[in-house]
Design a protein around this motif. Structure first.
Motif: not given
Length: 79
Positions: A3-7, A9-17, A23-24, A29-33
């Motif tokens: 459930a926790d997402l490191s910065c 990890e998030l930055v690596e998935m920004l295009n996917d975001y 997944s929803h 989780t990304m939106s919350a971060h």
């Protein structure tokens, strides 16, 4: 993924975001971060600006060598 997402990890998935290609649950989780992390929000803002600038760029105006280098670099960093 936890459930926790490191910065990182998030930055690596920004295009996917932006393309909603996760997944929803992960998108939530990304939106919350993003809502709690100004640094990651800035990275997302920069990505959005880069995308808009790229869309508005005139490809024909680029030198063919420069265009190829940009494409090669993009392919290198996106895997």
């Amino acid at each position: 993924m936890t459930a926790d997402l490191s910065c990182q990890e998030l930055v690596e998935m920004l295009n996917d975001y932006l393309e909603e290609e996760k997944s929803h649950q992960i998108l939530q989780t990304m939106s919350a971060h993003l809502s709690d992390c100004p640094g990651c929000q800035t990275a997302l803002d920069h990505l959005r600006v880069s995308i808009e600038l790229t869309r508005s760029a005139k490809v024909a105006a680029l030198d063919p060598v420069v265009r190829q280098r940009l494409l090669d670099e993009f392919r290198r960093i996106t895997g």
